[in-house]
Structure formats: structure tokens, C-alpha cells
Design a protein around this motif. Structure first.
Motif, mmCIF file in Angstrom:
data_model
loop_
_atom_site.group_PDB
_atom_site.id
_atom_site.type_symbol
_atom_site.label_atom_id
_atom_site.label_comp_id
_atom_site.label_asym_id
_atom_site.label_seq_id
_atom_site.Cartn_x
_atom_site.Cartn_y
_atom_site.Cartn_z
ATOM 1 N N ASN A 42 0.838 -1.200 0.000
ATOM 2 C CA ASN A 42 0.000 0.000 0.000
ATOM 3 C C ASN A 42 0.870 1.246 0.000
ATOM 4 O OD1 ASN A 42 -2.156 -1.685 0.112
ATOM 5 N ND2 ASN A 42 -2.749 -1.175 2.198
ATOM 6 N N VAL A 43 0.502 2.199 -0.841
ATOM 7 C CA VAL A 43 1.293 3.419 -0.977
ATOM 8 C C VAL A 43 1.325 4.211 0.327
ATOM 9 C CG1 VAL A 43 -0.620 4.858 -1.787
ATOM 10 C CG2 VAL A 43 1.724 5.371 -2.526
ATOM 11 N N THR A 44 0.295 4.080 1.142
ATOM 12 C CA THR A 44 0.260 4.813 2.415
ATOM 13 C C THR A 44 0.758 3.957 3.568
ATOM 14 O OG1 THR A 44 -2.021 4.129 2.798
ATOM 15 C CG2 THR A 44 -1.673 6.223 1.685
ATOM 16 N N GLY A 45 1.229 2.758 3.275
ATOM 17 C CA GLY A 45 1.601 1.840 4.337
ATOM 18 C C GLY A 45 3.041 2.008 4.789
ATOM 19 N N THR A 46 3.417 1.183 5.765
ATOM 20 C CA THR A 46 4.785 1.125 6.249
ATOM 21 C C THR A 46 5.231 -0.332 6.238
ATOM 22 O OG1 THR A 46 4.013 0.957 8.538
ATOM 23 C CG2 THR A 46 4.563 3.161 7.719
ATOM 24 N N LEU A 47 6.528 -0.502 6.275
ATOM 25 C CA LEU A 47 7.105 -1.842 6.228
ATOM 26 C C LEU A 47 6.764 -2.602 7.505
ATOM 27 C CD1 LEU A 47 9.144 -3.324 4.234
ATOM 28 C CD2 LEU A 47 10.892 -2.760 5.919
ATOM 29 N N LYS A 116 -0.621 11.496 -1.245
ATOM 30 C CA LYS A 116 0.263 10.469 -1.795
ATOM 31 C C LYS A 116 1.656 11.040 -2.052
ATOM 32 C CE LYS A 116 2.117 7.905 -5.291
ATOM 33 N NZ LYS A 116 3.193 8.287 -6.241
ATOM 34 N N GLN A 117 1.719 12.261 -2.570
ATOM 35 C CA GLN A 117 3.007 12.877 -2.847
ATOM 36 C C GLN A 117 3.786 13.132 -1.562
ATOM 37 O OE1 GLN A 117 2.675 12.104 -6.324
ATOM 38 N NE2 GLN A 117 4.333 13.584 -6.109
ATOM 39 N N GLN A 118 3.082 13.454 -0.481
ATOM 40 C CA GLN A 118 3.743 13.758 0.786
ATOM 41 C C GLN A 118 4.230 12.507 1.508
ATOM 42 O OE1 GLN A 118 0.814 15.940 2.998
ATOM 43 N NE2 GLN A 118 0.798 17.669 1.577
ATOM 44 N N SER A 119 3.428 11.456 1.524
ATOM 45 C CA SER A 119 3.726 10.307 2.368
ATOM 46 C C SER A 119 3.877 9.009 1.613
ATOM 47 C CB SER A 119 2.637 10.094 3.415
ATOM 48 O OG SER A 119 2.023 11.260 3.801
ATOM 49 N N GLY A 120 3.730 9.045 0.304
ATOM 50 C CA GLY A 120 3.634 7.791 -0.449
ATOM 51 C C GLY A 120 4.918 7.031 -0.614
ATOM 52 N N ASP A 121 6.058 7.628 -0.277
ATOM 53 C CA ASP A 121 7.313 6.909 -0.483
ATOM 54 C C ASP A 121 7.916 6.392 0.818
ATOM 55 O OD1 ASP A 121 7.944 9.353 0.560
ATOM 56 O OD2 ASP A 121 9.601 9.773 -0.812
ATOM 57 N N THR A 122 7.124 6.418 1.899
ATOM 58 C CA THR A 122 7.645 5.928 3.183
ATOM 59 C C THR A 122 8.111 4.488 3.081
ATOM 60 O OG1 THR A 122 6.244 7.414 4.456
ATOM 61 C CG2 THR A 122 7.085 5.473 5.596
ATOM 62 N N ILE A 123 7.275 3.636 2.528
ATOM 63 C CA ILE A 123 7.613 2.208 2.504
ATOM 64 C C ILE A 123 8.772 1.929 1.557
ATOM 65 C CG2 ILE A 123 6.000 1.485 0.670
ATOM 66 C CD1 ILE A 123 5.359 -0.946 2.533
ATOM 67 N N THR A 124 8.910 2.696 0.487
ATOM 68 C CA THR A 124 10.049 2.457 -0.403
ATOM 69 C C THR A 124 11.357 2.912 0.252
ATOM 70 O OG1 THR A 124 9.680 4.577 -1.537
ATOM 71 C CG2 THR A 124 8.632 2.639 -2.469
ATOM 72 N N ARG A 125 11.304 3.961 1.066
ATOM 73 C CA ARG A 125 12.503 4.351 1.827
ATOM 74 C C ARG A 125 12.880 3.247 2.810
ATOM 75 N NH1 ARG A 125 9.768 9.300 2.536
ATOM 76 N NH2 ARG A 125 9.446 8.772 4.724
ATOM 77 N N GLN A 126 11.876 2.659 3.432
ATOM 78 C CA GLN A 126 12.142 1.591 4.390
ATOM 79 C C GLN A 126 12.674 0.339 3.693
ATOM 80 O OE1 GLN A 126 8.228 1.468 6.195
ATOM 81 N NE2 GLN A 126 8.922 2.666 7.951
ATOM 82 N N MET A 127 12.179 0.063 2.487
ATOM 83 C CA MET A 127 12.707 -1.074 1.728
ATOM 84 C C MET A 127 14.183 -0.866 1.414
ATOM 85 S SD MET A 127 9.632 -2.011 -0.947
ATOM 86 C CE MET A 127 10.658 -3.221 -1.800
ATOM 87 N N ARG A 128 14.546 0.345 1.071
ATOM 88 C CA ARG A 128 15.952 0.647 0.823
ATOM 89 C C ARG A 128 16.784 0.411 2.095
ATOM 90 N NH1 ARG A 128 13.332 4.317 -2.828
ATOM 91 N NH2 ARG A 128 14.502 4.634 -4.762
ATOM 92 N N ARG A 129 16.211 0.814 3.234
ATOM 93 C CA ARG A 129 16.942 0.621 4.504
ATOM 94 C C ARG A 129 17.190 -0.857 4.757
ATOM 95 N NH1 ARG A 129 20.069 0.113 7.398
ATOM 96 N NH2 ARG A 129 20.476 0.848 9.521
ATOM 97 N N LEU A 130 16.275 -1.703 4.321
ATOM 98 C CA LEU A 130 16.438 -3.149 4.473
ATOM 99 C C LEU A 130 17.454 -3.700 3.473
ATOM 100 C CD1 LEU A 130 15.271 -5.697 5.961
ATOM 101 C CD2 LEU A 130 13.648 -5.877 4.055
ATOM 102 N N GLY A 131 17.721 -2.942 2.406
ATOM 103 C CA GLY A 131 18.672 -3.384 1.395
ATOM 104 C C GLY A 131 18.047 -3.939 0.134
ATOM 105 N N ALA A 132 16.732 -3.738 -0.043
ATOM 106 C CA ALA A 132 16.032 -4.299 -1.204
ATOM 107 C C ALA A 132 16.563 -3.678 -2.495
ATOM 108 C CB ALA A 132 14.535 -4.057 -1.072
#
Length: 924
Positions: A42-47, A116-132
Motif C-alpha cells: 500500500n502506498v500509504t503503508g509502512t514496512l 500520496k506525494q507527501q507520504s507515499g514513499d515511506t515504505i520504499t525508503r524503508q525497503m531501501r533501509r532493508l537493502g532491497a
């Protein structure tokens, strides 16, 4: 040189952006294609932990396949999450005392886009932190123009083919959201309720029938009472009518095999507009559908006037009161029932009769089943095919419409006369209307398509379909079918099956070859993680750490009941008195990989994270040792192994790599992780580093140069093998090792998968080193058991065995003196008696390794200890013999259990023989 201490935060913060800047995650265009589709979060979700688990496995696969020379695409993206996102923005508006209706559709949708523009990339930032390591340059959002075009095209084509239609049917209805929802968004849990028994009078006045219901308010919409066709008690009543209490309507008594004769009175009230099973009965018998609810679950005008406008539960109280007043309420009994609630609102879901859009699924379902049965799509583990079969064998038409504003608006337009015209845009719809002779005004459908519709197109909508130029640019022919889908069992129905059916229907291809089904991530006690239980773990907290007070606040915020919040706070303070330490992404990833067994849910314990952080630290320290002892190594001055320890570690590396390759091919990440852990920790760090010290610190230049080379080369290969699972620490170490070896490339991620050749000399050396390890381990175990210092010098005697085993003593004499702190090594002749007062510390075949204990230990105390141990082992033997001597045990216990008991007996008997022999030598 590597820093003295291992600090995951310092390492992990610097590498991801560099990988991305180097373009390492983009397809190479060379080699055999390998593609994985990311299940779009989900675009508004978190990891959450489930994401982190699955993303770790996907990333391990794509990193591994890149190193194998494959052309890898990890297609990433996010889902617009219609209901969840609309709820978030609606709550924001509520804080401003506004509703979506106050804004209007266009302004509301614009507001969602802003969010979506403000918060929609939270989970993708977290995926990067995991190393995806996904290809972020190809990231797709389901509401982007490309996938949106695919959604409209798919809808129009299906409608043109007669596979999409609009009809009035029962759906899961959330009276708060005022929309249909999918089965996946309904959570049914056991709750305590009541069962009411009610008399329905026969219309002819000759008695009554008694029915039982957990929802008495729905009787206002009853259209029949059903009995089993073979129930003799009611056979004479079938075809007659009853007078429905409180309404005065006459309803028929019908016979249907669905009714269970043995349950209750054997009479069932039929309310087709408010129960899925009743709906099916109503369809079979041509019964009317009387819907008594509004979209807010209040009573509508189809019920008697006095009930209209009441909330469903207020109406229940009135219905029961009137039934009791009329003497028709027989009894109320406690009853546990499964209550369906919306997973987002917590409200009881109503089966609701409403107009919706549907996809016909019968032919598609048959085709979807065929594609799996004929092996074009394979489930891993294979037992999940049974779940897939069950659903497709009982498939219903798919409700694809939602009463929302955020999402893909259904491309259908209505005329004033009720005609419906479907088109890719309004111009096409108007053209079709005019062709049908309609020239009046058109209004577009208000509903949007459910999120699962766009997700079903994900395998090919992300590759440019249906635009041929976009398909060519994005590699449609190269990356479809994809290689594997990693997902949870809970969406086999909602996503996996629909992708298979839709991909086949529109492209003639399956979407993926393999479907790897993971288990659920549970807490250490096996409980499902939930906010209400307070046992949710945030993977980012495990990576970066979180203090106790912050963790408590995080777990209790938003809880409505103070008692629940207090309970969760107390449990959190007990379980995490110092908060959660920072384990780092690598330790978390290794933990997930090690737990990824087939067909099992994951019991997640922080101790495992701590253990794998220790592993990373062990690897770091071993690398520091090697780098400190190879400072004068000349890059390119390769030397063939000259010592047995070098040949042995090369052989073990070769065997480990082969094992890891087998396990990756079988999706056994747990066994791959186990093999790598054992090689690095037990063999390279604990044994090879020790075995290498004499050569590295000795005076023989040939042995030193050769050992330096082998230590670096094997370490570098091990780093590459570990990289798919723990990318950050392996990159940091590899940079130093690669510089020492003068290897080309900017990153370990660019390196190929290691390959090592072995020969007969390597295998012979391996056998010798395994003998050495057994002797040294036996000596160390003896010292530990006797409370002796590891550095205490001892004598070693070697008795029995053949000439080849005797030769091993001479070959590895210096290593034994160094590792076992042996002052003398004596091989006893076959005629020499074994000296009294010596104990066996190791045995290899017929060869026994003994240590004279005089002066080392208190012999009397050791004899007493052995007597105690002998007594314990004899007691265990007695237990085994008692079981095996019992005819009932041997006859009734499973064969495997009996065989296990026999094996236990043999093991205990072997231990007893060794203990008795050892005592005899000491006492003699």
C-alpha cells in the motif's frame, strides 16, 4: 583497514545510495532473464514484519541471480490501496470538520494525490533501509498513466467479450465505509452472542414451526422457511404457508437439501437478501429478494413502518420485545458465533443486496486450474496447490466495483433511460450510444474498480501492455513470464489466481513459473502479531533500535481502552526493559533467511537477531585478522595451496557453495543460510584461522605466501556467497579484501558467483584435517570437562589404528602441539599395553587418543564422577529396555517411535561401554 569494532549503522548508512547511483539494480540486458514481481505494498503503508521477511527472500534471490550472470529485473511498485488511502484522507478532513462530499469528487481526489506525494514513499525508503535491490527507475504506481491505461483496456475488452456485467447480488457491505469489500477485508472471529427460537404460525391456524436465528431483525426480510426434503416431521407441511410474525406476510414452506435435519428444530428461516447461503437457496427456488437495510444498516421502507429508520441493533430490541409480547419468542440461549467485521472499521459486515459490476469466472477459473495442473505454474511448497484447487473449484463471479472515489473510475456511462455504454473514454461511450440510437445526456459511473482488479494485471501492466511501443521499451517479451512470485498463502485466491487467469486471458502467457508461498511471521510464542495484543515488531526498530519509552508509546498510541493500553505497557516493559537494540539490517535479514522453512510460520525471537549480529561481528573480526596478517601480500602473486589446512578450507568452500546453490534452487533459504553460517563460523573463523596462524606467523616464506593468498581468496569467495543474504557487511569487508587482491569492480554486487575447483589432493587433505579437528576437539572437551585451562600442556598417546592413522600423528604433529598444547605425541605399538591412568579423549576408527591424567586431575574425583554418570546411563538403558520389553508398546506405538527407541537404546549402550572402559583405565 577495517575499524576495530563492527558498527552496522555506520556500515549500512553509506552503501545503499552508492549501489543505486552505480545502477547496479537495473537489468543488464545480458544473459538469461530472471524477473521477480514485488507484490505492491500500500502506498500509504509502512514496512511490517511480513513485508521485511518476503522482501529479504526476494532480494536474496535477485542478488544471487545477478551474480550468476542472469539478466535480473526486480519489478517494484506500490498499490493505490483504495479503501485504506481514502480512509486516511477522510480522517484528515474530519479533523477540519469536512467530509469528502463537502469537497466534491474532483477536489477530494486531488487532495488524495497531494497526500500520496507527501507520504507515499515511506515504505520504499524503508525497503531501501532493508537493502532491497529493486529497479527503482522502473517503479510503478497502480494509478500511474501506464497501468491505468491497462486497467481501462482490460475492463473494456472483458465487457465487449461478455465477461463483465452489471447485476444485483449479495456482497460484503461495510455500513461505515458504505462500500462493498472483498472477503480478504473481512475478519471473522468467534464472539459470544445469543440464539433466539421463534414460533412462525401456520397460515391455516393449525400450529406453528419453530426457527432459530442469531439475527432476529432480519426476519423482517424472510421470504420462506426451509426443511430437509427427507425430514418426515415436516413432509406434510411442504407447500403450505406461514404467517411471518410482525409483518403479516405469508411465506411458503419449502424443501431444500441445504438444511441440516439434526441441527436445532430442522427448520431454517430464509432471508435471501441478507445471507449468502439463503441467497443461493432463493436462487434455486425463485424466491423474492427483500432487502430491509439501507447502506448505513438502518431499516428501510421494505419493512413495516414502525421499524423504518432504526439502526439494525435498535430494531433487534424492538423485534424481540414485540415477539415476546405476542408469545412467539420461545427462548434465548447463549451462542458462540463467527462475527464478520471489516478489518479497517471494525464494524459488523452485512451481506447486502446491491447493484455491482462483476467478472464472470467460470471459464477463466477452469483455465486457471488447468495452467497449474499441467505444470505451467508450480507452487512451492507443492501442497498449496490444494488450496488453489479448492477455491477455483468453487469459484464465484468476482465483484470488482467499489463505492469509493479514489481508484480507477469504471469506464461506463449511463443514459437517462438507464442504458449503459462502456468505452475507453467518454467519446467512445458516446459513439456507442449514438450507434444504439441514444443521443441524450450521459453520466459516468460513480464507482471505482477494486484494487485487486488492477493488481491482477500487474505482471503485464508493469511491462507496458497494451501499448506496443511501451511493451518493447520495457521488455514485455523478455520478462513475461516472470521467474517466481513470493507471496503469502492468504492471497492465493485474491491475487495469485487472478493474475494467472488475467495474464493468460490477455497475453496468452502465465504470469510466473513458480509461486513461492511463505508462512506468517508470528511472535516468539507463536501468536499472530497484532496491535491489540501489543506484540507487533517494527522491522525498522530492529534495524536501528528503539528506546523503551518510545516503544511503549508506539505500542499504546491509539488504543481506546485504558486497561488494554496498561496491559500492553506492562508487558512491553517486562519483555524489553532496555528497549530494542540496533541489530542492523544484515542481522535481521540473516534471521529471516534462517527461519524460512517450507510450509511453516515464522516464530520470531530477538535472540536470533542477536545471534546473527554476533555472526556479522565474527566475520568482521576474522577479516580484520586476515587483513592484518596479509599487509605484505603482493597482489597477483598467486600461489597454489601448500598446506593441508589450505587445501581443506578450499574443499569445504567448494562443498558449501554447491550446497548453497542446491538450496537456492529449492527455495530453502534456511538451509542455504545454515550452510553459510557453518562454513564461516565453524570452519573458516574457528578452524582455518587457527590452523593458518603457524604459517602466517612462521619463518617459511612459501607457506606464508600461500596461506596469505588462500586466506584472502577464500574470504573473498565467502563474502560473495554471503552477499545475497547480508549485503552491507559483505560489501564493507569486500572493499578491503578486493583492494588487497587488486580485484576489478566498484562493488561486490558486480562480482560473479564464486566457483572453486578441487582435486584428489584436496580431498585427501580434507580427510586429514577432519582427523586433526576430531583430536583437538576431544582434547579441548576433556580440558573443559576437567576444569583445566585451555593452555594447559598435556601428553597425547595414540593407541590402535593402522599405519595410515599413525602417519597422521607425524604429519600433523606441529599442529597438534600448537592447537592442543601437546608436549609429547607417542604412538603406541600394537604390543604396547595402554597405560593405567589414561583416559580416552577422542577416537577415529580403531585409533584411540588418550591423555595420561596423573598430575592433571584428581583421579578419585573423576572416578566418582564416572560412577555417577554410569549409573545415570544404566537407568536410561533400563527405561528403554522396559519400553521395548512391553508387548503393548511395541504393538501400539508407531513403527517410527519403536525404531527411535531402539536407536536410543543402542546409543546409551555405546556410551556405557565407553564410560566403563574409561573408568577401568583410571581405576587400574
Amino acid at each position: 583497514m577495517l575499524d576495530k569494532s563492527f558498527d552496522p549503522a555506520a556500515i549500512e548508512s553509506q552503501w545503499y545510495q552508492r549501489w543505486e547511483d552505480l545502477g547496479l539494480f537495473q537489468p543488464s540486458g545480458k544473459g538469461e532473464p530472471y524477473c521477480i514481481l514485488l507484490p505492491p505494498p500500500n502506498v500509504t503503508g509502512t514496512l511490517h514484519m511480513g513485508h521485511a521477511f518476503q522482501h529479504t527472500l526476494m532480494d536474496a534471490m535477485v542478488r544471487y541471480q545477478r551474480m550468476r550472470g542472469r539478466d535480473v529485473l526486480w519489478q517494484v511498485g506500490t498499490d493505490h490501496a483504495g479503501i485504506a488511502t481514502e480512509m486516511v484522507v477522510s480522517r484528515q478532513l474530519a479533523g477540519e470538520n469536512l467530509t469528502r462530499n463537502d469537497l466534491g469528487r474532483d477536489a477530494f481526489v486531488e487532495r488524495v494525490w497531494q497526500w500520496k506525494q507527501q507520504s507515499g514513499d515511506t515504505i520504499t525508503r524503508q525497503m531501501r533501509r532493508l537493502g532491497a535491490s529493486g529497479d527503482w527507475s522502473r517503479q510503478v504506481f497502480t494509478m500511474d498513466p501506464m497501468p491505468s491505461t491497462a486497467v481501462i483496456e482490460a475492463f473494456v475488452r472483458l465487457h465487449e467479450q461478455g465477461l463483465i456485467y452489471r447485476g444485483q447480488k449479495l456482497v460484503n457491505w461495510d455500513p461505515v465505509l458504505k462500500t462493498a469489500i472483498s472477503d480478504l477485508e473481512v475478519v471473522s472471529e468467534a464472539e459470544q452472542g445469543s440464539l433466539w427460537s421463534i414460533r412462525y404460525p401456520l397460515s391455516d391456524g393449525n400450529g406453528y414451526m419453530t426457527v432459530a436465528t442469531t439475527r432476529p431483525e432480519t426476519m423482517l426480510g424472510d421470504v420462506a422457511v426451509a426443511v430437509h426434503p427427507e425430514d418426515e416431521r415436516y413432509a406434510h407441511l411442504v407447500g403450505k404457508t406461514l404467517t411471518l410474525p410482525l409483518t403479516g406476510r405469508e411465506i411458503p414452506i419449502i424443501a431444500d437439501a441445504y438444511v441440516e435435519r439434526e441441527f436445532g428444530t430442522g427448520c431454517v428461516k430464509i432471508t435471501p437478501a441478507h445471507d449468502f447461503n439463503d441467497y443461493a437457496i432463493g436462487q434455486r427456488h425463485g424466491l423474492p429478494m427483500i432487502n430491509i437495510f439501507t447502506d448505513e444498516a438502518t431499516i428501510n421502507d421494505a419493512a413495516p413502518e414502525r421499524f423504518r429508520g432504526m439502526d439494525r441493533y435498535a430494531a433487534r430490541k424492538v423485534v424481540l420485545a414485540e415477539l415476546e409480547a405476542e408469545g412467539l419468542l420461545v427462548e434465548e440461549t447463549p451462542h458462540t458465533l463467527q462475527v464478520p467485521r471489516g478489518d479497517r472499521t471494525g464494524q459488523v459486515i452485512e451481506p447486502y443486496l446491491t447493484w455491482q459490476w462483476f467478472v464472470k469466472m467460470d471459464d477463466m477459473g477452469r483455465r486457471g486450474l488447468e495452467l497449474v495442473e499441467n505444470g505451467q505454474v508450480k507452487f512451492v511448497p507443492p501442497n498449496w496447490i490444494n488450496t488453489y484447487r479448492h477455491w477455483l473449484g468453487n469459484i464465484q463471479d468476482w465483484c470488482i466495483s467499489r463505492q469509493l472515489w479514489w481508484g480507477h473510475r469504471i469506464p461506463a456511462w449511463y443514459g437517462d433511460d438507464g442504458q449503459v455504454f462502456v468505452g475507453r473514454d467518454e467519446a467512445e461511450a458516446r459513439s456507442r450510444a449514438e450507434a444504439a440510437g441514444y443521443t441524450g445526456a450521459l453520466r459516468q459511473e460513480q464507482d471505482v474498480l477494486e484494487t485487486w482488479f488492477s493488481s491482477a494485471l500487474w505482471p503485464f501492466s508493469t511491462q507496458g501492455w497494451p501499448d506496443e511501443a511501451a511493451m518493447a521499451e520495457r521488455g514485455f517479451d523478455r520478462y513475461l513470464p516472470s521467474s517466481v512470485l513470493v507471496t503469502g498463502f492468504d492471497i492465493i485466491f485474491f491475487w495469485v489466481a487472478r493474475m494467472i487467469m488475467m495474464s493468460d486471458h490477455f497475453t496468452g502467457r502465465v504470469p510466473f513459473h513458480d509461486v513461492y508461498i511463505t508462512g506468517l511471521v508470528r511472535d516468539k510464542d507463536g501468536q499472530k502479531m497484532s496491535k491489540s495484543k501489543g506484540n507487533v515488531l517494527d522491522p525498522i526498530d530492529l534495524i536501528d533500535g528503539i528506546g523503551l519509552d518510545e516503544l511503549v508509546a508506539k505500542r499504546t498510541t491509539g488504543l481506546m481502552q485504558p486497561q488494554a493500553a496498561k496491559k500492553i505497557e506492562q508487558a512491553t516493559r517486562k519483555d524489553y526493559p532496555e528497549g530494542i537494540p540496533a541489530f542492523g539490517a544484515d542481522a535481521l535479514r540473516f534471521t529471516f533467511a534462517s527461519l524460512a522453512s517450507h510450509g511453516r510460520d515464522i516464530k520470531f525471537d530477538l535472540d536470533r537477531c542477536n545471534g546473527y549480529k554476533a555472526f556479522c561481528n565474527k566475520l568482521w573480526n576474522a577479516a580484520r585478522f586476515v587483513l592484518m596478517n596479509t599487509g605484505d601480500y603482493v597482489a597477483g602473486d598467486a600461489a597454489a595451496p601448500v598446506t593441508d589446512s589450505e587445501r581443506w578450507i578450499v574443499g569445504r568452500l567448494s562443498a558449501t557453495l554447491a550446497e548453497v546453490e542446491r538450496q537456492f534452487a529449492d527455495y530453502r533459504f534456511d538451509l542455504a543460510a545454515q550452510a553459510l553460517y557453518s562454513f564461516v563460523w565453524d570452519e573458516y573463523c574457528d578452524w582455518f584461522v587457527e590452523l593458518a596462524k603457524p604459517a602466517l606467523q612462521g619463518e617459511d616464506p612459501v607457506a606464508r605466501r600461500s596461506t596469505q593468498h588462500t586466506a584472502l581468496v577464500v574470504l573473498e569467495a565467502a563474502l560473495r556467497a554471503l552477499h545475497p543474504i547480508i549485503p552491507f557487511v559483505t560489501e564493507a569487508i569486500w572493499q578491503q579484501v578486493a583492494a588487497r587482491l587488486a580485484l576489478p569492480g566498484d562493488s561486490i554486487a558486480q562480482q560473479s558467483w564464486p566457483a572453486v575447483a578441487v582435486d584428489g589432493e584436496t580431498e585427501a587433505a580434507g580427510r586429514g584435517i577432519e582427523w586433526l579437528k576430531a583430536v583437538v576437539s576431544g582434547v579441548r572437551g576433556f580440558k573443559s570437562q576437567m576444569g583445566l585451562s585451555p593452555g594447559r600442556e598435556i601428553e597425547l598417546l595414540f593407541a590402535g589404528g593402522d599405519a595410515a592413522q599413525a602417519a597422521l600423528v607425524e604429519r600433523y604433529g606441529s599442529a597438534l602441539r600448537f592447537l592442543a598444547r601437546a608436549t609429547t605425541l607417542t604412538v603406541l605399538a600394537a604390543s604396547d599395553p595402554e597405560p593405567a591412568g589414561a583416559t580416552v579423549v577422542a577416537q577415529s576408527g580403531d585409533q584411540r587418543v588418550l591423555v595420561p591424567v596423573a598430575g592433571l586431575i584428581d583421579v578419585g574425583a573423576e572416578v566418582a564422577r564416572l560412577d555417577k554418570e554410569i549409573a545415570r546411563v544404566r537407568a536410561e538403558i533400563g527405561k528403554c529396555e522396559g519400553k521395548l520389553g512391553s508387548e503393548s508398546f511395541v504393538a501400539r506405538a508407531p513403527a517410527a517411535v519403536v525404531e527411535q527407541e531402539r536407536a536410543r537404546l543402542a546409543d546409551w549402550q555405546g556410551q556405557l561401554a565407553g564410560l566403563v572402559a574409561q573408568r577401568t583405565r583410571l581405576a587400574g
